[in-house]
Design an enzyme around this catalytic site. Structure first.
Site, PDB file in Angstrom:
ATOM      1  N   ARG A  33      17.012 -32.456 -40.776  1.00 26.89           N
ATOM      2  CA  ARG A  33      15.814 -33.274 -40.969  1.00 26.89           C
ATOM      3  C   ARG A  33      14.705 -32.515 -40.262  1.00 26.89           C
ATOM      4  O   ARG A  33      14.773 -32.267 -39.057  1.00 26.89           O
ATOM      5  CB  ARG A  33      15.983 -34.664 -40.378  1.00 26.89           C
ATOM      6  CG  ARG A  33      16.979 -35.545 -41.128  1.00 26.89           C
ATOM      7  CD  ARG A  33      16.948 -36.962 -40.608  1.00 26.89           C
ATOM      8  NE  ARG A  33      17.251 -37.024 -39.182  1.00 26.89           N
ATOM      9  CZ  ARG A  33      16.809 -37.959 -38.346  1.00 26.89           C
ATOM     10  NH1 ARG A  33      15.997 -38.906 -38.788  1.00 26.89           N
ATOM     11  NH2 ARG A  33      17.147 -37.939 -37.076  1.00 26.89           N
ATOM     12  N   ASP A  78      -4.648  -9.317 -49.740  1.00 28.05           N
ATOM     13  CA  ASP A  78      -3.219  -9.529 -49.983  1.00 28.05           C
ATOM     14  C   ASP A  78      -2.966 -10.632 -51.004  1.00 28.05           C
ATOM     15  O   ASP A  78      -1.983 -10.582 -51.751  1.00 28.05           O
ATOM     16  CB  ASP A  78      -2.517  -9.876 -48.666  1.00 28.05           C
ATOM     17  CG  ASP A  78      -2.428  -8.677 -47.732  1.00 28.05           C
ATOM     18  OD1 ASP A  78      -2.368  -7.541 -48.235  1.00 28.05           O
ATOM     19  OD2 ASP A  78      -2.427  -8.878 -46.500  1.00 28.05           O
ATOM     20  N   GLY A  79      -3.845 -11.642 -51.062  1.00 23.61           N
ATOM     21  CA  GLY A  79      -3.666 -12.719 -52.026  1.00 23.61           C
ATOM     22  C   GLY A  79      -3.746 -12.224 -53.456  1.00 23.61           C
ATOM     23  O   GLY A  79      -2.985 -12.670 -54.326  1.00 23.61           O
ATOM     24  N   ASP A 112       7.312 -15.134 -49.438  1.00 17.44           N
ATOM     25  CA  ASP A 112       8.238 -16.150 -48.946  1.00 17.44           C
ATOM     26  C   ASP A 112       8.342 -17.336 -49.895  1.00 17.44           C
ATOM     27  O   ASP A 112       7.570 -17.472 -50.847  1.00 17.44           O
ATOM     28  CB  ASP A 112       7.834 -16.637 -47.544  1.00 17.44           C
ATOM     29  CG  ASP A 112       6.415 -17.173 -47.469  1.00 17.44           C
ATOM     30  OD1 ASP A 112       5.899 -17.659 -48.494  1.00 17.44           O
ATOM     31  OD2 ASP A 112       5.801 -17.116 -46.389  1.00 17.44           O
ATOM     32  N   SER A 139       4.347 -16.418 -37.733  1.00 17.01           N
ATOM     33  CA  SER A 139       3.595 -17.490 -37.078  1.00 17.01           C
ATOM     34  C   SER A 139       4.497 -18.657 -36.697  1.00 17.01           C
ATOM     35  O   SER A 139       4.245 -19.356 -35.712  1.00 17.01           O
ATOM     36  CB  SER A 139       2.478 -17.992 -37.999  1.00 17.01           C
ATOM     37  OG  SER A 139       1.559 -16.968 -38.292  1.00 17.01           O
ATOM     38  N   THR A 160       5.846 -10.743 -41.844  1.00 16.31           N
ATOM     39  CA  THR A 160       4.635 -10.503 -41.058  1.00 16.31           C
ATOM     40  C   THR A 160       3.629 -11.636 -41.194  1.00 16.31           C
ATOM     41  O   THR A 160       2.610 -11.635 -40.507  1.00 16.31           O
ATOM     42  CB  THR A 160       3.945  -9.204 -41.518  1.00 16.31           C
ATOM     43  OG1 THR A 160       3.451  -9.383 -42.860  1.00 16.31           O
ATOM     44  CG2 THR A 160       4.915  -8.037 -41.507  1.00 16.31           C
ATOM     45  N   ALA A 161       3.914 -12.584 -42.076  1.00 19.22           N
ATOM     46  CA  ALA A 161       2.935 -13.631 -42.391  1.00 19.22           C
ATOM     47  C   ALA A 161       3.320 -14.958 -41.754  1.00 19.22           C
ATOM     48  O   ALA A 161       3.462 -15.061 -40.545  1.00 19.22           O
ATOM     49  CB  ALA A 161       2.794 -13.743 -43.908  1.00 19.22           C
TER      50      ALA A 161
END
Length: 316
Positions: A210, A89-90, A178, A228, A223-224
């Site tokens: 903050r 994916d990268g 993102d 998480s 999904t990434a």
């Protein structure tokens, strides 16, 4: 869609540390785990084998193709009919930063995780390999998938991307996954305010924070890191965005429901940076822009789509 010219974009081999050779010259060499070194050697070998196999398939199809290592990309990708990324994916993400909405992309996961291997080494180290979430092929099925693309039996999906403006200036890079707006030091507090607008008018109240920063994702990116961090999965073809305030410091009860939400496709989120320094990270750590106190970052899904041949299970 006629495909005659293909760009083969490769994950570099130097991301895999090489096994030391020759006589041991340092006591530190004694603490290296030979199982990990063997595992890394195998990852490199499998990646090379996948590259060679895909090149052989293209050669036998008598196509006009060329190979480029992803780190050597510096200009927009043009004058090809298809981009094939070999890595994970990268590699696909990096390629997307150089592509408009006219050229489709096919991802090949060159080093997929092997379940039995993960089990075997579970007590020694993490043997998880490439996820390849957006990759429609591996070496095992590349020839079949590629022929389906050539024959027009497989159509690319249109993935939404995110546009980023800094102080009214549109940045050249669109985000496929993102955007993270945060302090350069992850241990420092980020101070910022944000609100959502539609057609230039406010759709939400101003929220001042903050925290550890603000993450905004596309449907693909949900999904990434977004997932998480406590976000939720979005339909892969959705044009909406999702935002989440990372680790807010003592959010008030009235504002707690505003720490996480959706930005509709006809809306824009406006972020005012209120710290001395900050960074806008686009799809990870490699592409970033510095910001300072008073800068305004605008994020929306009003960006060119990206055509990607997706795995069938993502569309079911």
């Amino acid at each position: 869609m006629s495909i005659r010219r293909v760009l083969l974009l490769l994950k570099p081999l130097d991301v895999y540390p090489t096994r030391p050779t020759g006589k041991i010259s340092s006591p530190l060499s004694l603490v290296r785990n030979p199982q990990i070194l063997g595992y890394l050697d195998d990852r490199c070998r499998i990646h090379k084998d996948t590259i060679n196999f895909c090149q052989d398939v293209l050669q036998r199809r008598s196509l006009d193709w060329k190979t480029v290592v992803r780190n050597n990309l510096s200009e927009p990708i043009r004058h090809v009919d298809l981009v094939i990324t070999i890595g994970g994916d990268g590699t696909l993400l990096q390629a997307s930063h150089f592509m408009d909405d006219s050229i489709p992309m096919l991802g090949v996961n060159s080093d997929p995780t092997q379940v039995e291997e993960v089990k075997e080494f579970s007590h020694e180290f993490d043997a998880t390999r490439s996820t390849g979430y957006l990759c429609a092929a591996t070496a095992g099925n590349f020839e079949q998938v590629f022929d389906e693309v050539l024959e027009g039996c497989k159509a690319p999906s249109e993935l939404s991307r995110m546009s980023i403006s800094l102080n009214g200036q549109l940045l050249s890079t669109c985000a496929l996954n993102d955007v993270l707006v945060a302090h350069p030091c992850p241990a420092a507090v980020s101070r910022f305010s944000f609100l959502i607008k539609r057609d230039g008018q406010r759709s939400s109240s101003l929220v001042s924070c903050r925290s550890s920063g603000l993450r905004v994702s596309t449907a693909t990116g949900s999904t990434a890191a977004m997932l998480s961090a406590g976000g939720f999965l979005m339909p892969i073809l959705s044009q909406d965005l999702q935002y989440i305030v990372r680790e807010p410091i003592s959010p008030g009860d009235a504002d707690s429901h505003l720490m996480h939400g959706v930005i509709n496709s006809d809306q824009t989120i406006h972020v005012t940076w209120c710290s001395k320094e900050g960074i806008v990270y686009i799809d990870g750590s490699h592409v970033f822009h510095l910001v300072e106190h008073g800068d305004i970052i605008e994020l929306s899904s009003k960006a060119p789509i990206l055509k990607v041949f997706l795995p069938s299970h993502l569309l079911s």
